[in-house]
Scaffold this active site. Structure first.
Site, mmCIF file in Angstrom:
data_model
loop_
_atom_site.group_PDB
_atom_site.id
_atom_site.type_symbol
_atom_site.label_atom_id
_atom_site.label_comp_id
_atom_site.label_asym_id
_atom_site.label_seq_id
_atom_site.Cartn_x
_atom_site.Cartn_y
_atom_site.Cartn_z
ATOM 1 N N ARG A 165 -15.256 -8.898 4.502
ATOM 2 C CA ARG A 165 -14.354 -8.765 4.151
ATOM 3 C C ARG A 165 -14.592 -7.979 2.519
ATOM 4 O O ARG A 165 -13.458 -7.698 2.193
ATOM 5 C CB ARG A 165 -13.352 -10.132 3.098
ATOM 6 C CG ARG A 165 -12.354 -11.020 4.463
ATOM 7 C CD ARG A 165 -11.170 -11.990 4.278
ATOM 8 N NE ARG A 165 -10.317 -11.566 2.955
ATOM 9 C CZ ARG A 165 -9.914 -12.225 2.632
ATOM 10 N NH1 ARG A 165 -9.993 -13.159 2.873
ATOM 11 N NH2 ARG A 165 -9.463 -12.071 1.255
ATOM 12 N N TYR A 180 -1.825 1.283 -3.529
ATOM 13 C CA TYR A 180 -1.685 1.451 -5.009
ATOM 14 C C TYR A 180 -1.658 -0.173 -5.874
ATOM 15 O O TYR A 180 -2.933 -0.743 -4.979
ATOM 16 C CB TYR A 180 0.530 0.898 -4.570
ATOM 17 C CG TYR A 180 0.147 -0.998 -4.026
ATOM 18 C CD1 TYR A 180 0.768 -1.916 -4.018
ATOM 19 C CD2 TYR A 180 0.479 -0.581 -2.196
ATOM 20 C CE1 TYR A 180 0.560 -3.080 -3.567
ATOM 21 C CE2 TYR A 180 0.685 -1.918 -1.640
ATOM 22 C CZ TYR A 180 0.607 -3.101 -2.568
ATOM 23 O OH TYR A 180 0.813 -4.194 -1.406
ATOM 24 N N PRO A 181 -1.741 0.252 -6.836
ATOM 25 C CA PRO A 181 -2.554 -0.682 -7.648
ATOM 26 C C PRO A 181 -0.969 -1.569 -8.268
ATOM 27 O O PRO A 181 0.669 -1.771 -8.213
ATOM 28 C CB PRO A 181 -2.211 0.067 -9.307
ATOM 29 C CG PRO A 181 -1.828 1.045 -9.322
ATOM 30 C CD PRO A 181 -1.662 1.109 -7.686
ATOM 31 N N MET A 182 -1.690 -2.994 -8.484
ATOM 32 C CA MET A 182 -0.776 -3.662 -8.897
ATOM 33 C C MET A 182 -1.034 -4.648 -9.908
ATOM 34 O O MET A 182 -2.593 -4.902 -10.510
ATOM 35 C CB MET A 182 -0.518 -4.614 -7.922
ATOM 36 C CG MET A 182 -1.331 -5.408 -7.717
ATOM 37 S SD MET A 182 -1.094 -6.478 -6.117
ATOM 38 C CE MET A 182 0.515 -8.137 -7.255
ATOM 39 N N ASP A 183 -0.455 -5.491 -11.030
ATOM 40 C CA ASP A 183 -0.568 -6.637 -12.306
ATOM 41 C C ASP A 183 0.262 -7.655 -11.864
ATOM 42 O O ASP A 183 0.991 -7.267 -10.716
ATOM 43 C CB ASP A 183 0.141 -5.788 -13.153
ATOM 44 C CG ASP A 183 -0.628 -4.663 -14.325
ATOM 45 O OD1 ASP A 183 -2.150 -4.815 -13.332
ATOM 46 O OD2 ASP A 183 -0.566 -4.334 -14.879
ATOM 47 N N LYS A 184 -0.138 -8.977 -11.863
ATOM 48 C CA LYS A 184 0.730 -9.643 -12.398
ATOM 49 C C LYS A 184 1.197 -9.984 -13.682
ATOM 50 O O LYS A 184 1.017 -9.514 -14.735
ATOM 51 C CB LYS A 184 -0.321 -11.282 -12.538
ATOM 52 C CG LYS A 184 -1.088 -11.490 -11.015
ATOM 53 C CD LYS A 184 0.403 -11.881 -9.609
ATOM 54 C CE LYS A 184 -0.457 -11.831 -8.499
ATOM 55 N NZ LYS A 184 0.669 -12.645 -7.209
ATOM 56 N N SER A 258 5.056 -12.680 -4.934
ATOM 57 C CA SER A 258 5.649 -11.261 -5.413
ATOM 58 C C SER A 258 6.681 -10.824 -6.298
ATOM 59 O O SER A 258 7.036 -9.923 -7.292
ATOM 60 C CB SER A 258 5.683 -10.475 -4.185
ATOM 61 O OG SER A 258 3.715 -10.363 -3.985
#
Length: 288
Positions: A165, A180-184, A258
């Site tokens: 991994r 894709y990028p992401m945030d919390k 999510s």
């Protein structure tokens, strides 16, 4: 890579409920989104244009077979305002920087505009391990915590599936990519980082359960980018069928981790180019 005794994003001067999850880091990752100046390529001398595209082919073939430790893949993108996505994995930031600049320095670079570059590092977040360790060792006892966490991380890194991994490879039978990028979220009353460790671990466990239902259909790489780029994570998915991207992301939107706490950036979807696909990019010798 050396085994860290302490994860760089874990503080031990916080109450146990606020401790960030321990993590293991693997290869560095660079996503490059490229646009081609097709009119200039068509207007160029045919021999020079073919040589420029051939330089791109040569780079891609070398990246795929002779970039150890690491590799790079080139993908033809559908939409998104770009033509290609180049995905680089390397074992050090220095080698990643070199790989990222090779394209611009090649003849093909005369016809390519880099629209966006995104830097991250493959990350394995260890929520459950951190939660369980807090139940056995007081994080305020720094020496005991450092020793226990170092031993736990070393044991995790020795596991074969963990190494795979942290140093991911794309399967030949999964040629499609989704990135894709992401945030919390950090909104008032909806702040991921204000949740207790127990709550975050439970939400991520449920999130992982959804993902495991797609095992064998989708391969996922999570790479962390806090302090490295504008978002907090980059998500790279590979699949044999691009509709699997729609399926997993649709299902995960209803998962609490999510639905309540995730913000997503722009998506890019494409297919990895094979040697034969590259040949189709070469202008015909008689074309002008």
């Amino acid at each position: 890579m050396s085994t860290p005794t302490m994860p760089r994003n874990t503080r031990t001067d916080l109450p146990a409920a606020e401790i960030p999850p321990a993590s293991l880091e693997g290869w560095y990752v660079l996503h490059q989104s490229l646009s081609v100046d097709w009119p200039a390529l068509k207007a160029a001398d045919p021999a020079y244009a073919r040589g420029a595209v051939a330089s791109f082919v040569t780079l891609a073939e070398r990246w795929a077979t002779d970039a150890e430790p690491g590799w790079s893949g080139v993908y033809r993108v559908a939409g998104g305002g770009v033509d290609f996505l180049v995905l680089h994995f390397r074992d050090s930031l220095d080698r990643l920087i070199e790989a990222g600049h090779e394209l611009q320095l090649s003849p093909w670079g005369d016809y390519v505009l880099v629209r966006e570059e995104y830097l991250s590092v493959v990350e394995l977040g260890l929520y459950a391990l951190t939660r369980d360790l807090v139940g056995r060792v007081d994080p305020m006892d720094r020496a005991a915590w450092d020793d226990a966490l170092g031993e736990a991380l070393a044991a995790e890194r020795e596991k074969g599936f963990v190494r795979r991994r942290l140093q991911p490879r794309q399967s030949e039978h999964m040629p499609y990519v989704c990135y894709y990028p992401m945030d919390k979220r950090r909104n008032p009353g909806q702040n991921w980082y204000a949740l207790t460790l127990e709550d975050r671990a439970a939400l991520m466990a449920a999130h992982g359960t959804v993902g495991r239902r797609f095992a064998g259909r989708i391969a996922q790489v999570i790479s962390g980018s806090m302090g490295l780029d504008d978002w907090e994570w980059a998500v790279t998915l590979w699949a044999a069928d691009p509709l699997e991207f729609k399926a997993i992301i649709s299902e995960m939107r209803y998962d609490a981790a999510s639905a309540e706490y995730a913000e997503f950036g722009p998506f890019l979807v494409g297919k990895r180019l094979s040697a034969g696909d590259f040949e189709a990019l070469l202008p015909s010798p008689t074309a002008r």
